[in-house]
Motif scaffolding. Sequence first.
Motif, PDB file in Angstrom:
ATOM      1  N   SER A 194       0.822  -1.204   0.000  1.00 47.66           N
ATOM      2  CA  SER A 194       0.000   0.000   0.000  1.00 47.66           C
ATOM      3  C   SER A 194       0.857   1.256   0.000  1.00 47.66           C
ATOM      4  N   SER A 195       2.106   1.150   0.494  1.00 47.58           N
ATOM      5  CA  SER A 195       2.991   2.311   0.557  1.00 47.58           C
ATOM      6  C   SER A 195       4.427   1.845   0.726  1.00 47.58           C
ATOM      7  N   LEU A 196       5.363   2.751   0.501  1.00 49.49           N
ATOM      8  CA  LEU A 196       6.769   2.459   0.766  1.00 49.49           C
ATOM      9  C   LEU A 196       6.972   2.169   2.252  1.00 49.49           C
ATOM     10  N   ASP A 197       6.279   2.909   3.121  1.00 48.89           N
ATOM     11  CA  ASP A 197       6.392   2.664   4.559  1.00 48.89           C
ATOM     12  C   ASP A 197       6.004   1.232   4.904  1.00 48.89           C
ATOM     13  N   GLN A 198       4.926   0.748   4.303  1.00 46.61           N
ATOM     14  CA  GLN A 198       4.496  -0.616   4.580  1.00 46.61           C
ATOM     15  C   GLN A 198       5.533  -1.621   4.081  1.00 46.61           C
ATOM     16  N   ALA A 199       6.131  -1.351   2.921  1.00 45.93           N
ATOM     17  CA  ALA A 199       7.147  -2.253   2.378  1.00 45.93           C
ATOM     18  C   ALA A 199       8.327  -2.387   3.324  1.00 45.93           C
ATOM     19  N   VAL A 200       8.831  -1.262   3.801  1.00 43.42           N
ATOM     20  CA  VAL A 200       9.980  -1.283   4.710  1.00 43.42           C
ATOM     21  C   VAL A 200       9.623  -2.000   6.005  1.00 43.42           C
ATOM     22  N   ALA A 201       8.465  -1.681   6.566  1.00 47.29           N
ATOM     23  CA  ALA A 201       8.053  -2.294   7.830  1.00 47.29           C
ATOM     24  C   ALA A 201       7.864  -3.797   7.691  1.00 47.29           C
ATOM     25  N   GLU A 202       7.235  -4.226   6.597  1.00 48.12           N
ATOM     26  CA  GLU A 202       6.978  -5.650   6.421  1.00 48.12           C
ATOM     27  C   GLU A 202       8.289  -6.419   6.250  1.00 48.12           C
ATOM     28  N   ILE A 203       9.224  -5.852   5.511  1.00 44.19           N
ATOM     29  CA  ILE A 203      10.503  -6.528   5.301  1.00 44.19           C
ATOM     30  C   ILE A 203      11.291  -6.606   6.604  1.00 44.19           C
ATOM     31  N   THR A 204      11.392  -5.513   7.321  1.00 43.19           N
ATOM     32  CA  THR A 204      12.242  -5.481   8.510  1.00 43.19           C
ATOM     33  C   THR A 204      11.607  -6.167   9.720  1.00 43.19           C
ATOM     34  N   ASP A 205      10.284  -6.175   9.800  1.00 42.68           N
ATOM     35  CA  ASP A 205       9.609  -6.749  10.958  1.00 42.68           C
ATOM     36  C   ASP A 205       9.058  -8.149  10.707  1.00 42.68           C
ATOM     37  N   GLY A 206       8.857  -8.518   9.419  1.00 42.68           N
ATOM     38  CA  GLY A 206       8.208  -9.784   9.125  1.00 42.68           C
ATOM     39  C   GLY A 206       9.065 -10.804   8.427  1.00 42.68           C
ATOM     40  N   ASN A 207      10.085 -10.350   7.678  1.00 44.15           N
ATOM     41  CA  ASN A 207      10.927 -11.287   6.934  1.00 44.15           C
ATOM     42  C   ASN A 207      11.913 -11.947   7.894  1.00 44.15           C
ATOM     43  N   PRO A 208      11.949 -13.285   7.951  1.00 44.38           N
ATOM     44  CA  PRO A 208      12.822 -13.953   8.933  1.00 44.38           C
ATOM     45  C   PRO A 208      14.293 -13.560   8.816  1.00 44.38           C
ATOM     46  N   GLY A 243      -2.132   5.188  -4.872  1.00 45.93           N
ATOM     47  CA  GLY A 243      -2.300   4.680  -3.533  1.00 45.93           C
ATOM     48  C   GLY A 243      -1.609   3.377  -3.241  1.00 45.93           C
ATOM     49  N   ARG A 244      -0.558   3.074  -3.992  1.00 48.94           N
ATOM     50  CA  ARG A 244       0.192   1.854  -3.707  1.00 48.94           C
ATOM     51  C   ARG A 244       1.647   2.018  -4.141  1.00 48.94           C
ATOM     52  N   PHE A 245       2.500   1.161  -3.590  1.00 51.21           N
ATOM     53  CA  PHE A 245       3.917   1.165  -3.936  1.00 51.21           C
ATOM     54  C   PHE A 245       4.225  -0.130  -4.679  1.00 51.21           C
ATOM     55  N   THR A 246       4.713  -0.013  -5.905  1.00 50.75           N
ATOM     56  CA  THR A 246       4.981  -1.166  -6.756  1.00 50.75           C
ATOM     57  C   THR A 246       6.477  -1.304  -6.980  1.00 50.75           C
ATOM     58  N   LEU A 247       6.989  -2.499  -6.724  1.00 53.71           N
ATOM     59  CA  LEU A 247       8.419  -2.781  -6.870  1.00 53.71           C
ATOM     60  C   LEU A 247       8.606  -3.901  -7.890  1.00 53.71           C
ATOM     61  N   PRO A 248       9.048  -3.604  -9.121  1.00 56.99           N
ATOM     62  CA  PRO A 248       9.356  -4.672 -10.071  1.00 56.99           C
ATOM     63  C   PRO A 248      10.645  -5.373  -9.640  1.00 56.99           C
ATOM     64  N   VAL A 249      10.592  -6.691  -9.542  1.00 57.27           N
ATOM     65  CA  VAL A 249      11.755  -7.453  -9.087  1.00 57.27           C
ATOM     66  C   VAL A 249      12.064  -8.552 -10.101  1.00 57.27           C
ATOM     67  N   ALA A 250      13.274  -8.516 -10.645  1.00 56.50           N
ATOM     68  CA  ALA A 250      13.697  -9.504 -11.639  1.00 56.50           C
ATOM     69  C   ALA A 250      14.173 -10.780 -10.958  1.00 56.50           C
TER      70      ALA A 250
END
Length: 259
Positions: A194-208, A243-250
């Motif tokens: 939904s946002s860049l903030d959510q991306a950072v938070a999910e990666i740092t707080d949720g990714n093992p 209203g969203r943050f999109t990250l293309p990842v190869a």
Amino acid sequence: MRPGDLWSLGDYAAAGDRWAEASLRLAETYVRPGLAVLDIACGPGPFAIAAALAGARVTALDAAPALLDLARARAADAGAEIDWIEADMTAVPRPDASFDVVASAFGCMFAPDPEAMAAELVRLCRHGGRVAALAWTPESPFGAMAGLAGKYLPNGGDPATVERWTTADSVRDLFGGLPVRVQFAERSVDVVWSSLDQAVAEITDGNPAWIMIRTAVESTGRWGALEADLRDLLADHGREENGRFTLPVAYLETVAQRL
């Protein structure tokens, strides 16, 4: 820490769901009704469930009990019949040549011994079958994270084993001497928050893996700088719109046909 314990930390499934399209694409391309399919490091199960719904006879393996429990529940909801195994992905308790398709979507790249992992994938595959593996490319934002974190980790980190699965040349070396013919394709998946903030938070707080990185770096007092660099990395590669943050990842798709 055992691999199963590591990948039970945080909420890996929430993140993995965001790039599940790559797993679904893999199943659509290589799975057919009646085939015996093995999903290595299945996580929350997107590839395994898609393969079962396509009519394959599916076995799915992971070392993390929490992820297997979630995958089982999702499979039951979808009406997908799957044989589940909790085991080390480099020592699968199945006979040689048991499967027509042996696949791993962003899983086998974490094996501590890449050569042993490649040999195990080939061992399990029948003659004429396919081994398929997905891994983030080094230039992608996900692929660049290991090097970024390594600048802050007290021991510098060890991205070398993961990197062995990320380029065609290094993967050829992994399968060198094994009875396979290897082909490659580079593809991309849009990972959306939904946002860049959510991306950072999910990666740092949720990714093992990032939970472990954060624990190690916080003790040095440099976590704030690493988190800022991570945010910049994502912002440089992604875009915020509507209203969203999109990250293309190869990612690199490796397909090895068993000879």
